[in-house]
Each structure stands twice: as structure tokens, then as C-alpha cells.
Design an enzyme around this catalytic site. Structure first.
Site, PDB file in Angstrom:
ATOM      1  N   HIS A  72      16.505  81.859  10.620  1.00  0.00           N
ATOM      2  CA  HIS A  72      15.708  82.853   9.934  1.00  0.00           C
ATOM      3  C   HIS A  72      14.198  82.763   9.843  1.00  0.00           C
ATOM      4  O   HIS A  72      13.486  83.600   9.163  1.00  0.00           O
ATOM      5  CB  HIS A  72      16.246  83.006   8.433  1.00  0.00           C
ATOM      6  CG  HIS A  72      17.776  83.290   8.481  1.00  0.00           C
ATOM      7  ND1 HIS A  72      18.447  82.951   7.407  1.00  0.00           N
ATOM      8  CD2 HIS A  72      18.510  83.981   9.581  1.00  0.00           C
ATOM      9  CE1 HIS A  72      19.893  83.475   7.549  1.00  0.00           C
ATOM     10  NE2 HIS A  72      19.924  83.891   8.713  1.00  0.00           N
ATOM     11  N   HIS A  73      13.576  82.007  10.547  1.00  0.00           N
ATOM     12  CA  HIS A  73      12.044  81.934  10.374  1.00  0.00           C
ATOM     13  C   HIS A  73      11.436  82.977  10.899  1.00  0.00           C
ATOM     14  O   HIS A  73      10.081  83.134  10.529  1.00  0.00           O
ATOM     15  CB  HIS A  73      11.530  80.630  11.398  1.00  0.00           C
ATOM     16  CG  HIS A  73      11.580  80.688  12.847  1.00  0.00           C
ATOM     17  ND1 HIS A  73      12.622  80.989  13.527  1.00  0.00           N
ATOM     18  CD2 HIS A  73      10.296  80.838  13.684  1.00  0.00           C
ATOM     19  CE1 HIS A  73      12.166  81.035  14.640  1.00  0.00           C
ATOM     20  NE2 HIS A  73      10.996  81.055  14.826  1.00  0.00           N
ATOM     21  N   LYS A  78      18.359  87.165  17.063  1.00  0.00           N
ATOM     22  CA  LYS A  78      19.046  87.860  18.050  1.00  0.00           C
ATOM     23  C   LYS A  78      19.721  86.891  18.866  1.00  0.00           C
ATOM     24  O   LYS A  78      19.725  85.793  19.104  1.00  0.00           O
ATOM     25  CB  LYS A  78      17.681  88.076  18.980  1.00  0.00           C
ATOM     26  CG  LYS A  78      17.940  89.068  20.019  1.00  0.00           C
ATOM     27  CD  LYS A  78      17.630  90.523  19.770  1.00  0.00           C
ATOM     28  CE  LYS A  78      18.242  91.279  21.050  1.00  0.00           C
ATOM     29  NZ  LYS A  78      19.487  91.522  20.995  1.00  0.00           N
ATOM     30  N   LYS A 102      14.896  79.898  22.884  1.00  0.00           N
ATOM     31  CA  LYS A 102      14.678  80.697  24.010  1.00  0.00           C
ATOM     32  C   LYS A 102      13.537  81.702  23.463  1.00  0.00           C
ATOM     33  O   LYS A 102      12.548  81.818  24.125  1.00  0.00           O
ATOM     34  CB  LYS A 102      15.856  81.218  24.161  1.00  0.00           C
ATOM     35  CG  LYS A 102      15.801  82.034  25.586  1.00  0.00           C
ATOM     36  CD  LYS A 102      17.314  82.527  25.857  1.00  0.00           C
ATOM     37  CE  LYS A 102      18.360  81.442  25.968  1.00  0.00           C
ATOM     38  NZ  LYS A 102      19.841  82.132  26.314  1.00  0.00           N
ATOM     39  N   LYS A 114      24.157  84.028  17.404  1.00  0.00           N
ATOM     40  CA  LYS A 114      25.132  84.133  18.595  1.00  0.00           C
ATOM     41  C   LYS A 114      26.617  84.682  18.115  1.00  0.00           C
ATOM     42  O   LYS A 114      26.909  84.372  16.929  1.00  0.00           O
ATOM     43  CB  LYS A 114      25.300  83.005  19.267  1.00  0.00           C
ATOM     44  CG  LYS A 114      25.830  83.116  20.819  1.00  0.00           C
ATOM     45  CD  LYS A 114      24.825  83.526  21.726  1.00  0.00           C
ATOM     46  CE  LYS A 114      25.396  83.783  23.221  1.00  0.00           C
ATOM     47  NZ  LYS A 114      24.298  83.785  24.165  1.00  0.00           N
ATOM     48  N   SER A 370      15.820  92.712  26.018  1.00  0.00           N
ATOM     49  CA  SER A 370      16.434  93.283  24.814  1.00  0.00           C
ATOM     50  C   SER A 370      15.375  93.491  23.687  1.00  0.00           C
ATOM     51  O   SER A 370      15.363  94.488  22.996  1.00  0.00           O
ATOM     52  CB  SER A 370      17.416  92.222  24.311  1.00  0.00           C
ATOM     53  OG  SER A 370      18.541  92.049  24.867  1.00  0.00           O
TER      54      SER A 370
END
Ligand code: NAD
Length: 479
Positions: A72-73, A78, A102, A114, A370
Site C-alpha cells: 500500500h506504499h 494494481k 514491477k 494480484k 494499464s
């Protein structure tokens, strides 16, 4: 969308998440962060494991699914959603953590996440898949595990634009009037708020990343290859979204596709395979085998062991492991899939001098585009809409002035090329290309600064840890 995987034999109880942690630890010692920060970066912040009933035919099936928010930094988190019988919490945690690294590597301002549903999508009708997907989406809404500023899923193994459109529709119907609802998920069809270029983005990013490596003479010298993509012999495993598009871009740009592997087997032809014709052949016959001129390989995984310069595993994790790594002949391995090499395989291949271009960089094209889709959804305007015509007029005026000055006329082809204003897809490709080139050199610099003490994966991890670590430091830790 098949779920047959080549599982390691030696590392029978292999934990994918522990494998990622092992790689993280290797890199962490090259960074300056105290152990508390490193532990926080590594940990999965929220893990949502769920079971829900769905009526399939005249029976009720209990479906097992997960969503993991690794970090949550930065918000939103995503990461894609996977449909496969191999889905389990360990796998989703590992994939979520890779997403954090990533995003950091390609400078996309998101935390990692994920999702996964433990199903074989081939077993269900489209109607049944829609019911499962919509129920999963509503479970995510209930627990605040989806939303434009919270957590934004995308396609992954076994899912695509169709599933994303079911998700956005479910979300929007549960959040009436939410003006940014379209930004709750990416990888949508263009008609549902998707961005042009997203479908092929991961495969194109794989191509751009490997092309950049091949353009650096010093790096090519290490593996005894000449520079450039043209003429390089390539094997691709997995002809799904990522593998097919990667193979296509390699083929279109002069590489020789010598081997292709799907779950039913592989084919090899040192003279080269035409990717478009192979796909047509597979559609027509139901198998990759018996393609004219090519040799059939019964055991699909053995395709990866054939001679080539570049091997692109683009199916699933653990396919190159302690038991087959020593037989790989490629000089470059481009990890298009997430986690295709186990740490044991990494050790073996690094010793052999193979350059392994790591997943968390190489397949980041998907999340990069995205990010562009999310920006498009939040701005509510198509890329290029405001300036395409303005630029075309401007380029036309420049061309006209040049013609007047030189007394020469441009041909129709030149005129079209020179005065073309950017469409959405041009801008998306340009942003993706720039990202993949820039990030390659960030990783390469870190790699060089380690003075041969580590491989490219470790260098990529140090880049990611440094960025996420600074973020945590600057955020401050809640007392
Ligand atoms: P997909 O479902 O579109 O395609 C996967 C393909 O691999 C299928 O054609 C399947 O039949 C084949 N396959 C399965 N097992 C195989 C085996 N043992 N040998 C050979 N082929 C096999 O999935 P995808 O979206 O292309 O994802 C592939 C990989 O790329 C996954 O690791 C995924 O996490 C990763 N990835 C995907 C994206 C994306 O945008 N879709 C982004 C980043 C990373």
C-alpha cells in the site's frame, strides 16, 4: 487458457512466494535499508481469501478465490486476475509481490496486487464464467478490494478483455453515479473504456526490452552475439496473449522463430516458423503439431531445450527449474511469464553465463499500458483527441514552408508520414517504448555498479527496493 503446467521435480515443495523472497534477500544486501523497512517491503499487506457459491447447471459449486494487496506504499494497488486450477494463496502472494517491484521498476505509481480464481475456465460456458466473474467482483466490492483509488485489477493468465468488461459493469452497477467507475479495472475492451494497444502491450514490451538488450554491444559481447534483433533465433513457450504477441513482434522485426511450444507439444524448425501460419494451422487442426517442415516435439517442455539465441517462456511459473536448466541452450532468457525460472534454475543459468532478463522488468509492458488506460479513464478523454489535428496542421505548415524554400515537392507517402498527427495507439506505443528503454538502462546501470557480483534479476530487485524503500521512509511509519 489451459492449466497444464510443467512442475519441477526436484523442488517438489517449491513455494513461489519464498522463491521471490529469496531473490529479494539476495538483492537487499546491496541496499542501505534497515531490516524493518526491508521486512515491510517484503510483506503482503492484505490477503483476502474467499469462497462463494455459484449455481452451475443444476448444482451449486463452491468457488475458491483470492485477492492479495502486497503493498500500500502507493495507491491504488494494481495487478491481474488469473483463472487456473493451479491458483493458490502462495502463488497469488508471489505474483502480487512481483507487481510491487514491477511497478517500481517502470515508474508506474501503484502498489502491487494480484487476484486468482481456482477454476479451469475451459470447463465453463461463457454464461457460467460471467456468473463466476461477476460474483468475484461483487465480493471484491464488499471488502473494498476494488476501486479506482484502491485496487485496480487487469487481465492475466486465463482472462482477457471480456472478463474485465464484466468486472467494470458489476462495479459500476454497485456504485451508481461514481464518475470514475471505468478506472476500477484495466484491460477493458476499447468500447468499455479500454485503451488502444493494451491487448498487445505485454508482448510488445517484451520485444522492446529484449531489443534494447540486443542493441547494447557490450552486453551482447558477454554472450557472444552480434547486436540487433534481426537474424536472432528465438523460441517461445506459450502462445497466449503474451507469447503470441511477443513472437509476432520478433517475427515482424526480422528475428527467426525456430521453436514454439504449447501445452499439447512443441515444434522446431531451424529455418524459421511463420508465426501467423502456425497460429492458423493450430486453429484449423487443433494442434501445433504437424506444421509443414517442422519437427514435432512430443514433450512440450523439451522445446525450450533446443538450440536458439533467445528463449521466451510466456506460459506459467517454474517451467525452468533445477531439473532442466542445465539443458537450456539459449544465451538470453526473456521472462515474459511471471516466475518461469526457479531460484535453482537461476543459479545454474547464471553460472553458465546466460543473461536472464527478469519478469518484473520484461513483462511490465502490460501494467505500463494499464497505467495509461487508468489515466485515460480518470481524464475522461481519449489520448490524442486534443492535439492530433493541431499537430497535423502544424506539420503540414512546416512541410509547406520546406517545399517553398527548397523548391521540391514531397511524395504522397512522405507527406502522409511527415504530417501524421498521433493517434491514441501511437502515443501508447511511444510511452511504452520509452518506458522499456529507460527502465532497461536503469537496471543496467545498477547491474554494472554491482561489478559482476550479481545477475540482472538482483540488479532489478535493488532498483525496486531502493524506490519502494525511499517511499516508505518518506511516508513515515505510523507510530
Ligand atoms: P494466456 O492464458 O493468454 O496464455 C497462456 C498460454 O500458455 C496458453 O496458450 C496456454 O495454452 C499456454 N500454456 C500453458 N501451459 C503451458 C505449457 N506447460 N507449455 C506451453 N504452453 C503452455 O496467458 P497470458 O496472459 O499470456 O499470461 C502468460 C504469462 O504472462 C503468465 O505468467 C502471466 O502472469 C504473465 N503476464 C501476463 C500479462 C498480461 O498482460 N496478460 C502481463 C504480465 C505478465
Amino acid at each position: 487458457m489451459e492449466t497444464v503446467t510443467a512442475k519441477p521435480t526436484q523442488e517438489a515443495h517449491y513455494s513461489f512466494f519464498k522463491g521471490v523472497e529469496r531473490n529479494f534477500d539476495k538483492a537487499a544486501k546491496f541496499t542501505r535499508f534497515e531490516s524493518g523497512i526491508l521486512e515491510q517491503i517484503k510483506a503482503c499487506n492484505s490477503v483476502y481469501s474467499m469462497k462463494f457459491p455459484v449455481r452451475i447447471g443444476d448444482k451449486i459449486e463452491v468457488i475458491e478465490a483470492f485477492r492479495v494487496q502486497h503493498s500500500h506504499h502507493k495507491l491504488p494497488c494494481k495487478g491481474g486476475i488469473r483463472y487456473s486450477m493451479d491458483v493458490n494463496q502462495d502463488e497469488v502472494m508471489a505474483l502480487a509481490s512481483l507487481m510491487t517491484y514491477k511497478c517500481a521498476i517502470v515508474n508506474v505509481p501503484f502498489g502491487g496486487a494480484k487476484g486468482g480464481i481456482k477454476i479451469n475456465p475451459k470447463k465453463y460456458t461463457a454464461f457460467e464464467l460471467e456468473k463466476i466473474t461477476r460474483r468475484y467482483a461483487s465480493e471484491l466490492v464488499k471488502k473494498n478490494f476494488i476501486g479506482p483509488g484502491m485496487d485496480v485489477p487487469a487481465p492475466d493468465y486465463g482472462t482477457g478483455a471480456r472478463e474485465m468488461s464484466w468486472i467494470v459493469d458489476t462495479y459500476a452497477s454497485l456504485k451508481p453515479g461514481e464518475v470514475d467507475a471505468l478506472a476500477c479495472v484495466t484491460g477493458k475492451p476499447v468500447s468499455q473504456g479500454g485503451v488502444r494497444g493494451r491487448t498487445e502491450a505485454t508482448g510488445l514490451g517484451v520485444y522492446y526490452g529484449i531489443r534494447e538488450l540486443c542493441n547494447v554491444a557490450e552486453d551482447m559481447k558477454k554472450v557472444g552475439l552480434s547486436t540487433g534483433i534481426e537474424g536472432k533465433k528465438v523460441i517461445v513457450q506459450g502462445l497466449g496473449n503474451v507469447g503470441y504477441h511477443a513472437a509476432k513482434f520478433f517475427f515482424d522485426n526480422g528475428a527467426i522463430i525456430v521453436g514454439l511450444a504449447e501445452y499439447e507439444g512443441g515444434i522446431y524448425d531451424e529455418k524459421g516458423l511463420d508465426i501467423y501460419k502456425v497460429v492458423e494451422h493450430r486453429k484449423a487442426t487443433g494442434s501445433i503439431h504437424n506444421y509443414p517442415g517442422a519437427t514435432n516435439i512430443k514433450n512440450s517442455a523439451e522445446t525450450m531445450e533446443q538450440p536458439c539465441d533467445i528463449l521466451i517462456p510466456a506460459a506459467l511459473e517454474n517451467v525452468i527449474n533445477g531439473s532442466n536448466a542445465s539443458r537450456i541452450q539459449a544465451k538470453i532468457i526473456g521472462e515474459a511469464a511471471n516466475g518461469p525460472l526457479t531460484p535453482d534454475a537461476d543459479d545454474i543459468l547464471n553460472k553458465k553465463g546466460v543473461i536472464v532478463v527478469p519478469d518484473m522488468y520484461l513483462n511490465a509492458g502490460g501494467v505500463t499500458v494499464s497505467y495509461f488506460e487508468w489515466l485515460k479513464n480518470l481524464s475522461h478523454v481519449r489520448f490524442g483527441r486534443m492535439d492530433k489535428r493541431f499537430r497535423e496542421n502544424q506539420y503540414g505548415n512546416i512541410l509547406h514552408a520546406l517545399e517553398n524554400l527548397t523548391g521540391k515537392k514531397a511524395s504522397d507517402i512522405e507527406r502522409n508520414q511527415l504530417s501524421h498527427g498521433p493517434d491514441e495507439v501511437d502515443l501508447v506505443y511511444s510511452g511504452l517504448e520509452d518506458t522499456m528503454i529507460g527502465s532497461y538502462h536503469e537496471i543496467r546501470e545498477a547491474w554494472l555498479s554491482l561489478n559482476g557480483a550479481a545477475d540482472m534479476r538482483t540488479a532489478a530487485f535493488t532498483v525496486a527496493i531502493n524506490k519502494v524503500g525511499v517511499s516508505y521512509e518518506e511516508l513515515g511509519i505510523f507510530p
